[in-house]
Write a protein that holds these residues in place. Structure first.
Motif, PDB file in Angstrom:
ATOM      1  N   CYS A  55       1.745  13.582  16.490  1.00  0.00           N
ATOM      2  CA  CYS A  55       0.421  12.948  16.417  1.00  0.00           C
ATOM      3  C   CYS A  55      -0.700  13.956  16.687  1.00  0.00           C
ATOM      4  N   GLU A  56      -0.448  14.924  17.562  1.00  0.00           N
ATOM      5  CA  GLU A  56      -1.438  15.974  17.801  1.00  0.00           C
ATOM      6  C   GLU A  56      -1.627  16.822  16.545  1.00  0.00           C
ATOM      7  N   ALA A  57      -0.537  17.103  15.835  1.00  0.00           N
ATOM      8  CA  ALA A  57      -0.635  17.855  14.580  1.00  0.00           C
ATOM      9  C   ALA A  57      -1.434  17.054  13.554  1.00  0.00           C
ATOM     10  N   LYS A  58      -1.213  15.739  13.495  1.00  0.00           N
ATOM     11  CA  LYS A  58      -1.970  14.876  12.578  1.00  0.00           C
ATOM     12  C   LYS A  58      -3.447  14.862  12.957  1.00  0.00           C
ATOM     13  N   THR A  59      -3.736  14.855  14.254  1.00  0.00           N
ATOM     14  CA  THR A  59      -5.122  14.894  14.720  1.00  0.00           C
ATOM     15  C   THR A  59      -5.811  16.162  14.232  1.00  0.00           C
ATOM     16  N   GLU A  60      -5.142  17.294  14.381  1.00  0.00           N
ATOM     17  CA  GLU A  60      -5.719  18.567  13.928  1.00  0.00           C
ATOM     18  C   GLU A  60      -5.926  18.559  12.422  1.00  0.00           C
ATOM     19  N   GLU A  61      -4.947  18.022  11.697  1.00  0.00           N
ATOM     20  CA  GLU A  61      -5.064  17.943  10.234  1.00  0.00           C
ATOM     21  C   GLU A  61      -6.279  17.100   9.838  1.00  0.00           C
ATOM     22  N   LEU A  62      -6.448  15.948  10.466  1.00  0.00           N
ATOM     23  CA  LEU A  62      -7.574  15.069  10.121  1.00  0.00           C
ATOM     24  C   LEU A  62      -8.909  15.665  10.558  1.00  0.00           C
ATOM     25  N   ARG A  63      -8.934  16.354  11.694  1.00  0.00           N
ATOM     26  CA  ARG A  63     -10.183  17.005  12.144  1.00  0.00           C
ATOM     27  C   ARG A  63     -10.607  18.080  11.148  1.00  0.00           C
ATOM     28  N   THR A  64      -9.639  18.853  10.668  1.00  0.00           N
ATOM     29  CA  THR A  64      -9.934  19.896   9.682  1.00  0.00           C
ATOM     30  C   THR A  64     -10.409  19.265   8.376  1.00  0.00           C
ATOM     31  N   ARG A  65      -9.692  18.240   7.912  1.00  0.00           N
ATOM     32  CA  ARG A  65     -10.034  17.571   6.662  1.00  0.00           C
ATOM     33  C   ARG A  65     -11.412  16.909   6.736  1.00  0.00           C
ATOM     34  N   ALA A  77      -8.536   8.359  10.288  1.00  0.00           N
ATOM     35  CA  ALA A  77      -7.537   7.990  11.292  1.00  0.00           C
ATOM     36  C   ALA A  77      -7.120   6.533  11.139  1.00  0.00           C
ATOM     37  N   ALA A  78      -8.078   5.661  10.839  1.00  0.00           N
ATOM     38  CA  ALA A  78      -7.794   4.231  10.698  1.00  0.00           C
ATOM     39  C   ALA A  78      -6.855   3.948   9.524  1.00  0.00           C
ATOM     40  N   GLN A  79      -6.787   4.861   8.571  1.00  0.00           N
ATOM     41  CA  GLN A  79      -5.944   4.673   7.384  1.00  0.00           C
ATOM     42  C   GLN A  79      -4.664   5.501   7.448  1.00  0.00           C
ATOM     43  N   SER A  80      -4.390   6.100   8.606  1.00  0.00           N
ATOM     44  CA  SER A  80      -3.274   7.044   8.706  1.00  0.00           C
ATOM     45  C   SER A  80      -2.096   6.490   9.498  1.00  0.00           C
ATOM     46  N   THR A  81      -0.940   6.959   9.114  1.00  0.00           N
ATOM     47  CA  THR A  81       0.283   6.772   9.892  1.00  0.00           C
ATOM     48  C   THR A  81       0.945   8.141   9.994  1.00  0.00           C
ATOM     49  N   VAL A  82       1.845   8.250  10.921  1.00  0.00           N
ATOM     50  CA  VAL A  82       2.626   9.472  11.070  1.00  0.00           C
ATOM     51  C   VAL A  82       4.080   9.077  10.879  1.00  0.00           C
ATOM     52  N   GLU A  83       4.748   9.689   9.902  1.00  0.00           N
ATOM     53  CA  GLU A  83       6.163   9.427   9.710  1.00  0.00           C
ATOM     54  C   GLU A  83       6.937  10.449  10.521  1.00  0.00           C
ATOM     55  N   TRP A  84       7.828   9.934  11.361  1.00  0.00           N
ATOM     56  CA  TRP A  84       8.551  10.804  12.277  1.00  0.00           C
ATOM     57  C   TRP A  84       9.964  10.267  12.468  1.00  0.00           C
ATOM     58  N   LYS A  85      10.969  11.008  12.042  1.00  0.00           N
ATOM     59  CA  LYS A  85      12.386  10.732  12.279  1.00  0.00           C
ATOM     60  C   LYS A  85      12.774   9.263  12.105  1.00  0.00           C
ATOM     61  N   GLY A  86      12.437   8.698  10.960  1.00  0.00           N
ATOM     62  CA  GLY A  86      12.836   7.333  10.660  1.00  0.00           C
ATOM     63  C   GLY A  86      11.880   6.267  11.155  1.00  0.00           C
ATOM     64  N   GLN A  87      10.749   6.688  11.716  1.00  0.00           N
ATOM     65  CA  GLN A  87       9.760   5.765  12.248  1.00  0.00           C
ATOM     66  C   GLN A  87       8.403   6.020  11.596  1.00  0.00           C
ATOM     67  N   SER A  88       7.634   4.956  11.462  1.00  0.00           N
ATOM     68  CA  SER A  88       6.245   5.082  11.039  1.00  0.00           C
ATOM     69  C   SER A  88       5.401   4.745  12.258  1.00  0.00           C
ATOM     70  N   ILE A  89       4.573   5.693  12.678  1.00  0.00           N
ATOM     71  CA  ILE A  89       3.751   5.538  13.881  1.00  0.00           C
ATOM     72  C   ILE A  89       2.337   5.177  13.461  1.00  0.00           C
ATOM     73  N   ASP A  90       1.810   4.083  14.004  1.00  0.00           N
ATOM     74  CA  ASP A  90       0.428   3.682  13.750  1.00  0.00           C
ATOM     75  C   ASP A  90      -0.480   4.693  14.454  1.00  0.00           C
ATOM     76  N   PHE A  91      -1.198   5.492  13.669  1.00  0.00           N
ATOM     77  CA  PHE A  91      -1.982   6.590  14.227  1.00  0.00           C
ATOM     78  C   PHE A  91      -3.142   6.116  15.094  1.00  0.00           C
ATOM     79  N   THR A  92      -3.773   4.996  14.744  1.00  0.00           N
ATOM     80  CA  THR A  92      -4.894   4.494  15.537  1.00  0.00           C
ATOM     81  C   THR A  92      -4.446   4.168  16.961  1.00  0.00           C
ATOM     82  N   TYR A  93      -3.304   3.508  17.092  1.00  0.00           N
ATOM     83  CA  TYR A  93      -2.778   3.215  18.429  1.00  0.00           C
ATOM     84  C   TYR A  93      -2.384   4.505  19.154  1.00  0.00           C
ATOM     85  N   ALA A  94      -1.840   5.468  18.419  1.00  0.00           N
ATOM     86  CA  ALA A  94      -1.439   6.730  19.039  1.00  0.00           C
ATOM     87  C   ALA A  94      -2.632   7.427  19.678  1.00  0.00           C
TER      88      ALA A  94
END
Length: 175
Positions: A55-65, A77-94
């Protein structure tokens, strides 16, 4: 960290009156939880620390973008999820320190071999999230854990129910 203290009430005779006084007692330290999801008769280890890094990597990616524009970052961020090892993580909650995990149906789990052996019964306790289609592997894991004196907690979930975990405590904030 200091030991946790609980108190029990103890009867003490003071003259002709009996009073109840709290008596502090040291509680054993909590064992570190290890989370596994049992889904499609497969094992999906869940690591809050690894999810936090993703999620920290996704944060950096979105900040750069977003060019560090806070409004644009929040929109993405509101439209993002993070796919991680068989799970989809709701990025807003993260971003708020909560991991809301939903299963990715086509994901492949990890092999059970050696997973239980990596646990230390003096340090770890196992928390299983068990879906209806995974009672066989859950039973296998519980048997292996019992043989190794590892505490097991089981939480039954339906097929589409999400898993909710808190992010590990850190000194800095993710956003």
């Amino acid at each position: 960290s200091p030991p946790e203290i609980s108190s029990e009430l103890e009867r003490v005779q003071v003259g002709s009156v009996t009073v109840l006084l709290p008596t502090p007692r040291e509680m054993p330290p909590q064992k570190e939880p290890v989370y596994w999801e049992c889904r499609q008769n497969q094992l999906f280890p869940i690591s809050p620390e690894e999810m936090q890094a993703a999620c920290e990597a996704k944060t950096e990616e979105l900040r750069t973008r977003s060019g560090n524009d806070e409004n644009e970052f929040l929109k993405q961020a509101a439209q993002s999820t993070v796919e991680w090892k068989g799970q989809s993580i709701d990025f807003t909650y993260a971003l708020m320190g909560k991991y809301v995990l939903t299963p990715i149906p086509e994901a492949q789990g990890a092999a059970l071999a050696n997973q239980v052996d990596a646990l230390d019964p003096g340090v770890h306790r196992l928390h299983l999230f068990v879906r209806p289609n995974s009672l066989d592997i859950s039973s296998q894991i519980q048997t292996l854990a019992q043989e190794r004196n590892i505490e097991v907690e089981v939480q039954l979930l339906d097929d589409k129910e999400y898993i909710l975990l808190s992010a590990p405590a850190r000194s800095g904030s993710m956003p």
